[in-house]
Structures are given as structure tokens and as C-alpha cells.
Design a protein around this motif. Structure first.
Motif, mmCIF file in Angstrom:
data_model
loop_
_atom_site.group_PDB
_atom_site.id
_atom_site.type_symbol
_atom_site.label_atom_id
_atom_site.label_comp_id
_atom_site.label_asym_id
_atom_site.label_seq_id
_atom_site.Cartn_x
_atom_site.Cartn_y
_atom_site.Cartn_z
ATOM 1 N N MET A 236 51.174 54.313 42.907
ATOM 2 C CA MET A 236 50.157 54.223 41.849
ATOM 3 C C MET A 236 48.777 54.157 42.501
ATOM 4 S SD MET A 236 49.770 51.410 38.791
ATOM 5 C CE MET A 236 51.395 51.761 38.155
ATOM 6 N N SER A 237 47.865 54.987 42.030
ATOM 7 C CA SER A 237 46.533 55.065 42.628
ATOM 8 C C SER A 237 45.724 53.812 42.341
ATOM 9 C CB SER A 237 45.796 56.294 42.095
ATOM 10 O OG SER A 237 45.674 56.210 40.687
ATOM 11 N N THR A 238 44.668 53.658 43.157
ATOM 12 C CA THR A 238 43.851 52.440 43.063
ATOM 13 C C THR A 238 43.137 52.323 41.724
ATOM 14 O OG1 THR A 238 43.509 52.548 45.449
ATOM 15 C CG2 THR A 238 42.012 51.151 44.189
ATOM 16 N N ASP A 239 42.611 53.452 41.207
ATOM 17 C CA ASP A 239 41.848 53.380 39.951
ATOM 18 C C ASP A 239 42.720 52.983 38.771
ATOM 19 O OD1 ASP A 239 43.304 55.673 40.035
ATOM 20 O OD2 ASP A 239 41.647 57.046 39.620
ATOM 21 N N ILE A 240 43.994 53.373 38.779
ATOM 22 C CA ILE A 240 44.904 52.956 37.711
ATOM 23 C C ILE A 240 45.187 51.454 37.804
ATOM 24 C CG2 ILE A 240 47.224 53.195 36.773
ATOM 25 C CD1 ILE A 240 45.474 55.527 36.106
ATOM 26 N N VAL A 241 45.375 50.963 39.044
ATOM 27 C CA VAL A 241 45.609 49.539 39.246
ATOM 28 C C VAL A 241 44.410 48.723 38.766
ATOM 29 C CG1 VAL A 241 45.983 47.730 40.971
ATOM 30 C CG2 VAL A 241 47.197 49.909 41.160
ATOM 31 N N VAL A 242 43.205 49.196 39.100
ATOM 32 C CA VAL A 242 41.987 48.506 38.655
ATOM 33 C C VAL A 242 41.893 48.504 37.139
ATOM 34 C CG1 VAL A 242 39.465 48.587 38.675
ATOM 35 C CG2 VAL A 242 40.737 48.980 40.789
ATOM 36 N N LEU A 243 42.253 49.652 36.514
ATOM 37 C CA LEU A 243 42.203 49.729 35.050
ATOM 38 C C LEU A 243 43.169 48.729 34.419
ATOM 39 C CD1 LEU A 243 41.115 51.130 32.520
ATOM 40 C CD2 LEU A 243 42.926 52.850 32.778
ATOM 41 N N ILE A 244 44.381 48.668 34.953
ATOM 42 C CA ILE A 244 45.363 47.713 34.430
ATOM 43 C C ILE A 244 44.885 46.276 34.626
ATOM 44 C CG2 ILE A 244 47.708 46.817 34.721
ATOM 45 C CD1 ILE A 244 48.581 49.651 35.467
ATOM 46 N N LEU A 245 44.308 45.996 35.789
ATOM 47 C CA LEU A 245 43.801 44.654 36.070
ATOM 48 C C LEU A 245 42.680 44.274 35.106
ATOM 49 C CD1 LEU A 245 43.854 42.161 37.890
ATOM 50 C CD2 LEU A 245 42.234 43.317 39.401
ATOM 51 N N LEU A 246 41.807 45.219 34.795
ATOM 52 C CA LEU A 246 40.718 44.954 33.842
ATOM 53 C C LEU A 246 41.266 44.702 32.442
ATOM 54 C CD1 LEU A 246 38.042 47.576 34.976
ATOM 55 C CD2 LEU A 246 37.974 45.102 35.292
ATOM 56 N N VAL A 247 42.304 45.439 32.062
ATOM 57 C CA VAL A 247 42.926 45.211 30.753
ATOM 58 C C VAL A 247 43.491 43.788 30.675
ATOM 59 C CG1 VAL A 247 44.851 45.863 29.260
ATOM 60 C CG2 VAL A 247 43.437 47.629 30.295
#
Length: 331
Positions: free
Chosen positions: A1-12
Motif C-alpha cells: 500500500m502506497s504512502t499517500d493511501i496510508v496517510v489518507l486512512i490515518l487522516l480519516v
């Protein structure tokens, strides 16, 4: 899983969690029992959280303002930030047209379910625990947001109103009735609470034994002449009367009179063995009467009318009969 997706999930997760905490604490503050908070904060060794919580509830408008600002910060600013970042991430993968609407719908459902409904339900159910745990953090947020809150109070003075604890007789009656129905207090305890408030509506005139039925003795009659009268009536106290109408000489204890007879002092009169009389007006309330009986061993009063005339006799037992539910007001 790419970093930007992980960041998006973390922000959610951050946005939904922040919204959930604010919603849960708000529901807890609005549903916590203020009397319970006051009792906890008034203890000699009160918890720090209880003291802070009492202060926060006293200025509830200011406390809720802090929570609303924080909650809307997560819900509005957080959602806008997430939407912008999600559009950037999805556009990089060229799936923006399909993924962005689905993401918006999913985020809305998450915020409604896990950011509002569920935490508010839990906050209401665990109101005291949540309120005590969150009090230090709320106090700190209030200090940090003080300039903004003061500005809001200038614009909306209603926020500055203090939240005072108050109640009335009807509310206490309802609480006692509900407590009895829920099994938290005994039915007889709930009934007695109701009877206590009834004392305020009853006067000595309602409870007294009228003069015609009150036990009386002629103060000048010898005790040996009153032997049959004393043995035929087991009244504990007797009103000793003088020759004039409504002339009360004192109160005589039946045991003292009978003791004098047994000791051969039959030539004494009730006036010789009488005690000082305590008078009460016929319109005095029963709750005031009960306070007076607490400091008097005899537990008996002579009731007089507005002209000072002897109209009846009242004892502490008559007032206690109201609390026990034995007394019924005559129509």
C-alpha cells in the motif's frame, strides 16, 4: 500500500476519532447528574476531576462552546482537508471521477455512525465516568481557547449564564417515585419523602386533639379525688386548668400524679405537680412544630387561638403520624 493511501486512512481515523471524542464528551456533560457531580466535588477529599467538572458545569455555556468549536473543527475543517487530499490522491491514480464520490459518501457515513451516533450513546450511558475523565482536558482546552470564547461571549451574552443547581418539591416527588419504580429506593422511603412535603401544608389546628376531647384536670382538686379519672384514661400528659375560662396552669405527667398517689400524697393537687406549658398558635405549620419537638422532652404543646384561648392539645406523635401515613385529613 502506497504512502499517500496510508496517510489518507490515518487522516480519516484522526477526523472520525476527534469528532467521536467531542460528541461523546458533549453528550456526557449534558446528561451527567448535576447533584452527583456536586456531591463528589463537595467531599473533603474530592477528586481533582470532580472539582474541575463542577466548575465546568457551572459555566456550561462556555464549556459547550469549547466543545462545539473543537467538534466542528474536526467535522468541517477536517472533512474539507480530507476531501482536498483525497481528490489529489485519486487524481494521481486517475480514478478521481469514480473514487471521490464513493469516498465522500463513505466518510459521511463514518462520521454519522462512529463520530456522532455511537459516541453520543456511549457518552450518555457512561456520563459520569466520561465527564470525570475528560474534565482536565476540557479545562486545558478552555484555557487555550479563552480569547476566542471571550469574543463569543461578547457577541452572545447568553453563553456567560451560570448553570445553577435547583429543584422543587414536585421534582423531588417525581424522582422519589421513579426511584421506587426502578427499585433504587424502597417504596416506603418514597412515600415518606412525599409525606415530609405534606408537613408544610398542615397546621396544628389540623392535627390537634380538640379541647373537648383533650385530657384536662381541675388544678385545685385533690389527687385522691382524681384517682378514678387517672386510672380510666391512659393519656400521658394532662392539661391543668384554673378557675377562670381558658386559664391553663400547666401540664401534669400522669406517671408523676400516680406516683404521688402511691406515695400517700393524695392531698396534693395537679397544680402542685404541674410543669411549665409550651404554647403554640393553631395556625403554626407542622414542619415548624417538628423542629420545636426536637428540643423538648415532653413532646406536648397547648394550642391556642388568636386570642390566646385554649383550643386543643398536640403531641409529637401527631406530627410523626403524618410521616408514617397514619393521619388522614378530615373533610
Amino acid at each position: 500500500m502506497s504512502t499517500d493511501i496510508v496517510v489518507l486512512i490515518l487522516l480519516v481515523v484522526i477526523v472520525v476519532t476527534g469528532s467521536a471524542l467531542c460528541s461523546g464528551v458533549e453528550a456526557a456533560l449534558l446528561t451527567v447528574n448535576p447533584l452527583r457531580v456536586h456531591e463528589l466535588s463537595a467531599r473533603p477529599r474530592a477528586l481533582a476531576g470532580a472539582t474541575l467538572l463542577a466548575k465546568l458545569r457551572k459555566r456550561l455555556g462556555r464549556t459547550l462552546s469549547v466543545l462545539v468549536i473543537a467538534n466542528n473543527g474536526f467535522n468541517i475543517f477536517g472533512s474539507l482537508m480530507l476531501g482536498g487530499y483525497a481528490a489529489f490522491v485519486f487524481e494521481q491514480r486517475q480514478i478521481s471521477s469514480a473514487a471521490l464520490p464513493l469516498f465522500s459518501i463513505g466518510l459521511t457515513i463514518l462520521v454519522i455512525l462512529f463520530g456522532e451516533i455511537l459516541p453520543k450513546s456511549l457518552g450518555s450511558r457512561l456520563a459520569l465516568q466520561v465527564s470525570l475523565a475528560s474534565a482536565p482536558i476540557l479545562h486545558l482546552l478552555g484555557v487555550l481557547m479563552r480569547p476566542l470564547v471571550l469574543l463569543l461571549e461578547r457577541l452572545m451574552p447568553a453563553i456567560t449564564a451560570e448553570n445553577e443547581i435547583n429543584t422543587d418539591e414536585e421534582e423531588i416527588r417525581q424522582l422519589a417515585r421513579l426511584g421506587s419504580q426502578k427499585g433504587q429506593i424502597e417504596p416506603d422511603e418514597a412515600a415518606m419523602i412525599t409525606k415530609v412535603f405534606q408537613l408544610n401544608d398542615i397546621t396544628a389546628r389540623d392535627l390537634m386533639t380538640p379541647r373537648v376531647a383533650a385530657p384536662t384536670l381541675d388544678g385545685s382538686t385533690k389527687l385522691h379525688s382524681l384517682r378514678d379519672t387517672l386510672l380510666g384514661n391512659d393519656a400521658r400528659w394532662w392539661v391543668v386548668l384554673g378557675e377562670e375560662v381558658d386559664k391553663v396552669l400547666g401540664m401534669a405527667n400522669r406517671e408523676c400524679l400516680l406516683k404521688a398517689l402511691l406515695e400517700g400524697s393524695g392531698d396534693l393537687t395537679p397544680a402542685d405537680l404541674s410543669q411549665r406549658v409550651e404554647y403554640v398558635p393553631e395556625m403554626i405549620r407542622a414542619d415548624h412544630l417538628l423542629d420545636g419537638f426536637r428540643t423538648d422532652k415532653s413532646g406536648i404543646r397547648v394550642v391556642v387561638d388568636e386570642f390566646g384561648g385554649f383550643v386543643g392539645l398536640i403531641s409529637a406523635d401527631a406530627v410523626l403520624a403524618v410521616l408514617a401515613g397514619w393521619w388522614r385529613k378530615s373533610s
